[in-house]
Write a protein that holds these residues in place. Structure first.
Motif, mmCIF file in Angstrom:
data_model
loop_
_atom_site.group_PDB
_atom_site.id
_atom_site.type_symbol
_atom_site.label_atom_id
_atom_site.label_comp_id
_atom_site.label_asym_id
_atom_site.label_seq_id
_atom_site.Cartn_x
_atom_site.Cartn_y
_atom_site.Cartn_z
ATOM 1 N N THR A 7 0.830 -1.193 0.000
ATOM 2 C CA THR A 7 0.000 0.000 0.000
ATOM 3 C C THR A 7 0.871 1.253 0.000
ATOM 4 O O THR A 7 0.485 2.300 0.484
ATOM 5 C CB THR A 7 -0.923 0.018 1.230
ATOM 6 N N SER A 9 2.495 4.603 -1.130
ATOM 7 C CA SER A 9 1.836 5.709 -1.811
ATOM 8 C C SER A 9 2.442 5.949 -3.178
ATOM 9 O O SER A 9 3.640 5.887 -3.381
ATOM 10 C CB SER A 9 1.972 6.979 -0.964
ATOM 11 N N ARG A 28 -2.994 2.519 -9.002
ATOM 12 C CA ARG A 28 -3.247 1.609 -7.880
ATOM 13 C C ARG A 28 -4.762 1.415 -7.733
ATOM 14 O O ARG A 28 -5.475 2.352 -7.409
ATOM 15 C CB ARG A 28 -2.640 2.163 -6.598
ATOM 16 N N VAL A 29 -5.207 0.196 -7.964
ATOM 17 C CA VAL A 29 -6.631 -0.120 -7.990
ATOM 18 C C VAL A 29 -6.978 -1.041 -6.832
ATOM 19 O O VAL A 29 -6.420 -2.137 -6.709
ATOM 20 C CB VAL A 29 -7.020 -0.789 -9.325
ATOM 21 N N ALA A 30 -7.928 -0.627 -6.004
ATOM 22 C CA ALA A 30 -8.387 -1.463 -4.894
ATOM 23 C C ALA A 30 -9.590 -2.283 -5.315
ATOM 24 O O ALA A 30 -10.485 -1.798 -6.021
ATOM 25 C CB ALA A 30 -8.745 -0.586 -3.698
ATOM 26 N N GLN A 68 -1.624 -1.733 -10.579
ATOM 27 C CA GLN A 68 -1.249 -2.438 -9.352
ATOM 28 C C GLN A 68 -2.538 -2.704 -8.588
ATOM 29 O O GLN A 68 -3.189 -1.786 -8.102
ATOM 30 C CB GLN A 68 -0.295 -1.601 -8.498
ATOM 31 N N ILE A 70 -4.641 -3.858 -5.475
ATOM 32 C CA ILE A 70 -4.441 -3.882 -4.027
ATOM 33 C C ILE A 70 -5.683 -4.466 -3.365
ATOM 34 O O ILE A 70 -6.764 -3.886 -3.452
ATOM 35 C CB ILE A 70 -4.164 -2.472 -3.479
ATOM 36 N N SER A 72 -8.458 -5.111 -0.747
ATOM 37 C CA SER A 72 -9.012 -4.354 0.365
ATOM 38 C C SER A 72 -10.423 -4.872 0.626
ATOM 39 O O SER A 72 -10.755 -5.991 0.237
ATOM 40 C CB SER A 72 -9.002 -2.846 0.041
ATOM 41 N N ARG A 85 -3.944 5.315 -0.018
ATOM 42 C CA ARG A 85 -3.375 3.977 -0.104
ATOM 43 C C ARG A 85 -3.590 3.370 -1.486
ATOM 44 O O ARG A 85 -2.915 2.412 -1.862
ATOM 45 C CB ARG A 85 -3.962 3.073 0.987
ATOM 46 N N PHE A 86 -4.572 3.900 -2.202
ATOM 47 C CA PHE A 86 -4.777 3.525 -3.602
ATOM 48 C C PHE A 86 -5.410 4.700 -4.321
ATOM 49 O O PHE A 86 -5.921 5.635 -3.698
ATOM 50 C CB PHE A 86 -5.628 2.254 -3.753
ATOM 51 N N ASP A 87 -5.360 4.669 -5.645
ATOM 52 C CA ASP A 87 -5.843 5.788 -6.454
ATOM 53 C C ASP A 87 -7.333 5.701 -6.734
ATOM 54 O O ASP A 87 -8.010 6.730 -6.822
ATOM 55 C CB ASP A 87 -5.079 5.835 -7.788
#
Length: 258
Positions: A7, A9, A28-30, A68, A70, A72, A85-87
């Motif tokens: 996670t 930044s 960054r994709v959750a 990326q 992530i 969650s 923590r993600f975009d």
């Protein structure tokens, strides 16, 4: 494309998020990675599903080289966006007024119908009216959890980290019913050979969006345009038909919201 638990930044909050992800070369994709066929992991622990394909297509159209992913959860999506923590979250979040006060949403990229699932041989539960005093499974942090707490106060909500766990407990008799996406529930029941079935009519039609921080600059406009283009050029249709048993999400998205 990478599946990652990191996670770290990708850039400080504030400023234009579109410029940041393009400069970093990574978006960054959750997602939950536990809600097939929307998003889950394959035998090599790589994320796959409708949301994953949409995320990769979106990144390409935004001019970002890499995604990326992530893992969650619904309880942590908003906090994670606000804490950088993600975009972006691409994981079937229903657009609600409460959530929209904390984060921004894209235009809808997915719609979902929520249904009640019970054991296959259960004839006593045919709708929400039969849930008084029953244990009702829901995924943590979802609108279905809120629905049970607010609309069925005499029911006992049982909270699970994902729909697979909840439906499995319904099949085992540890919960009386589950509120879950009609399509997802049917997919999971078939994939895991669970003796459960949908009961009654769809409870509602949920409109889902991608969420990101409120000070994202040009990011929202670019994401909205990319989604619109994906709907119009057939890309969204192809992705949805691949993962959703032939369902054409573009058709669903073009229907007026009740």
């Amino acid at each position: 494309m990478l599946a990652a638990c990191s996670t770290s930044s990708g850039g400080a909050a504030g400023g234009d998020l579109l410029a940041q992800v393009r400069q970093n070369g990574v978006m960054r994709v959750a997602l939950t990675q536990a809600n097939p066929p929307w998003n889950f992991v394959d035998s090599k622990a790589q994320p796959i599903g409708y949301d994953v394909d949409v995320a990769r297509e979106l990144a390409e159209r935004l001019g970002v080289r890499e995604v990326q992913f992530i893992p969650s959860s619904y309880q942590n999506f908003i906090e994670g966006v606000r804490a950088d923590r993600f975009d972006i979250v691409i994981s079937g979040q229903t657009i609600t007024e409460e959530r929209a006060r904390q984060v921004d949403f894209s235009r809808p990229y997915q719609v979902n119908g929520i249904s009640l699932f019970v054991q296959r041989d259960d004839s006593g539960i045919t709708g929400v009216r039969d849930l008084s005093g029953k244990a009702v499974a829901v995924s943590a942090g979802t609108t279905q959890e809120a629905y049970v707490r607010e609309r069925i106060p005499d029911a006992e909500p049982k909270i699970y980290q994902n729909a697979t766990l909840g439906l499995t407990d319904v099949a085992r008799g540890n919960a009386d019913a589950m509120l879950v996406s009609r399509f997802q529930g049917a997919y999971l029941a078939s994939a895991s050979n669970l003796p459960v079935k949908p009961a009654g009519e769809l409870l509602n039609r949920e409109v889902n969006g991608m969420s990101f921080r409120k000070d994202a600059g040009q990011f929202k406009a670019a994401v909205d345009q990319a989604i619109t283009d994906m709907i119009n050029d057939g890309t969204m249709s192809a992705i949805s038909k691949k993962w959703l048993g032939g369902l054409d999400m573009a058709v669903e998205l073009n229907q007026p919201t009740p």
